[in-house]
Design an enzyme around this catalytic site. Structure first.
Site, PDB file in Angstrom:
ATOM      1  N   CYS A   1      70.845 -19.340  66.187  1.00 11.36           N
ATOM      2  CA  CYS A   1      69.432 -19.418  65.811  1.00 11.36           C
ATOM      3  C   CYS A   1      68.812 -18.024  65.714  1.00 11.36           C
ATOM      4  CB  CYS A   1      68.683 -20.261  66.853  1.00 11.36           C
ATOM      5  SG  CYS A   1      66.913 -20.422  66.545  1.00 11.36           S
TER       6      CYS A   1
ATOM      7  N   SER B   1      65.994 -17.168  66.670  1.00 16.11           N
ATOM      8  CA  SER B   1      65.296 -16.830  67.919  1.00 16.11           C
ATOM      9  C   SER B   1      66.177 -15.981  68.820  1.00 16.11           C
ATOM     10  CB  SER B   1      64.863 -18.107  68.646  1.00 16.11           C
ATOM     11  OG  SER B   1      63.971 -18.858  67.858  1.00 16.11           O
TER      12      SER B   1
ATOM     13  N   HIS C   1      66.247 -12.376  67.608  1.00 16.74           N
ATOM     14  CA  HIS C   1      65.098 -11.550  67.984  1.00 16.74           C
ATOM     15  C   HIS C   1      65.361 -10.803  69.290  1.00 16.74           C
ATOM     16  CE1 HIS C   1      62.539 -12.801  64.763  1.00 16.74           C
ATOM     17  NE2 HIS C   1      62.488 -14.068  65.135  1.00 16.74           N
TER      18      HIS C   1
ATOM     19  N   HIS D   1      70.646 -21.095  72.897  1.00 17.91           N
ATOM     20  CA  HIS D   1      69.691 -22.073  73.432  1.00 17.91           C
ATOM     21  C   HIS D   1      69.682 -23.388  72.665  1.00 17.91           C
ATOM     22  CE1 HIS D   1      67.547 -20.076  70.144  1.00 17.91           C
ATOM     23  NE2 HIS D   1      66.907 -21.223  69.997  1.00 17.91           N
TER      24      HIS D   1
ATOM     25  N   CYS E   1      66.938 -27.154  69.034  1.00 19.85           N
ATOM     26  CA  CYS E   1      65.904 -26.185  68.639  1.00 19.85           C
ATOM     27  C   CYS E   1      65.455 -26.411  67.198  1.00 19.85           C
ATOM     28  CB  CYS E   1      66.395 -24.751  68.813  1.00 19.85           C
ATOM     29  SG  CYS E   1      65.166 -23.514  68.315  1.00 19.85           S
TER      30      CYS E   1
END
Length: 360
Positions: free
Chosen positions: A38, A40, A43, A59, A162
């Site tokens: 992902c 995320s 980042h 996650h 997610c």
């Protein structure tokens, strides 16, 4: 156990042998089967968002319960589960008022002074987003996972942790799309495609997908978009407004860029709502002009699709098993853990939808 460890931002992850603790009270040990790659996570890997190091990212996961600690009531050994980063305490103001995804109570983590869940030699490993899923095992609070139907393939189920919870939840929960309303999705990665698919399930009228990559636009149309446009075109917002005769009821931003958020606001009709899902660079701001405010436009965030994941994820599983939710199309590639850095490189290029790390 083997795990992908991040020692320093902007550096490749390293496959290491990490020690994982035994489950304490209210904790669940899960054998990881699949983890989505992902943006995320990217980042944190690229340093756009800070995090304690060393850490194990990941996650968006699914697996099988190996062991449970005392007082665990939500799952049992052998259950197939999906994990979710929005672990909830069940007692705070957010939880008891139905906004579980906003819970940040420390009760879902080990108390200060307790042995850490993860160790690399004699060095504690910071658990990322309550999960740290790029590892053969996960040790999580029981309120960070939910049991699902065993007929659900776990590589598809991982995406529910997610991307799908965020994208579909934006439609079902955050915006509450009414059948017949128009929806514009800005960005057709995993989250955006899930939003497109959910808008179709919700009975939206026109569903418009915006993305600069032609293959992603084609995929969005396969998942339910009635129209698609190149988001890089200077006139794209005008084209959407013209097509919908005044703009859309709902615009969902699924990229995390200021330009995408601005487009989401521009395509709104009077009284429309823009929902920002993407993780913007820290320090960036998104706003409405005076004329937007006079037109009754609204702007909101949508953390993790405003989910109630113990209820939402089993429903999404049911949608998949009934052929309504298409997760097969979203998955672009499956790869082993030792290729995690390749997966992140692909994600940086922005041409793929969702890669999934699988543990065979």
């Amino acid at each position: 156990m083997k795990a992908a460890v991040l020692f320093e931002a902007k550096q490749p992850l390293s496959i290491e042998e990490v020690t994982i603790a035994k489950p304490a009270a209210h904790e669940v040990l899960i054998r990881t089967v699949a983890v989505g790659v992902c943006r995320s996570d990217l980042h944190f890997v690229d340093g756009a968002y800070p995090h304690a190091m060393p850490t194990i990212p990941g996650h968006e996961a699914a697996g099988v319960v190996e062991a449970v600690g005392e007082e665990v009531r939500c799952v049992k050994v052998g259950d197939h589960v999906v994990t979710c980063l929005s672990a909830y305490c069940g007692q705070c103001e957010y939880c008891v008022t139905g906004r579980m995804s906003l819970c940040i109570d420390a009760a879902v983590r080990r108390p200060k002074g307790a042995p850490p869940r993860l160790m690399l030699g004699d060095v504690p490993v910071a658990q990322m987003l309550n999960l740290s899923a790029y590892a053969e095992l996960m040790l999580v609070h029981e309120h960070a996972c939910v049991a699902i139907d065993r007929d659900m393939p776990l590589d598809r189920a991982a995406l529910l942790g997610c991307a799908v919870t965020t994208g579909a939840g934006a439609v079902f929960n955050t915006t509450d799309v009414t059948p017949g309303e128009t929806v514009c999705v800005v960005g057709c990665g995993g989250i955006g495609l899930a939003a497109v698919n959910a808008a179709k399930i919700a009975g939206a009228g026109r569903i418009i997908a915006l993305d600069p990559v032609p293959e992603k636009r084609a995929m969005a149309e396969k998942l339910g978009a009635t129209h698609s446009f190149d988001s890089a075109a200077e006139t794209v917002a005008d084209e959407v407004v013209a097509l919908t005769r005044g703009g859309v009821h709902h615009a969902i931003e699924a990229v995390g860029r200021p330009q995408s958020a601005a487009t989401a606001v521009k395509v709104l009709r009077r009284g429309g709502t823009a929902t920002i899902l993407g993780m913007m660079p820290l320090g960036e701001k998104v706003g409405l002009s005076a004329m937007d405010l006079l037109a009754g436009k609204r702007l909101q965030g949508g953390l993790m699709g405003s989910n109630r994941f113990p209820v939402d994820i089993p429903r999404l599983v049911d949608f998949y098993l009934r052929g309504l939710l298409d997760l097969d199309t979203i998955i672009a590639d499956r790869l082993p853990l030792d290729r995690i850095n390749e997966a992140f490189d692909e994600l940086r290029r922005g041409e793929t939808t969702r890669s999934v790390v699988t543990f065979g």
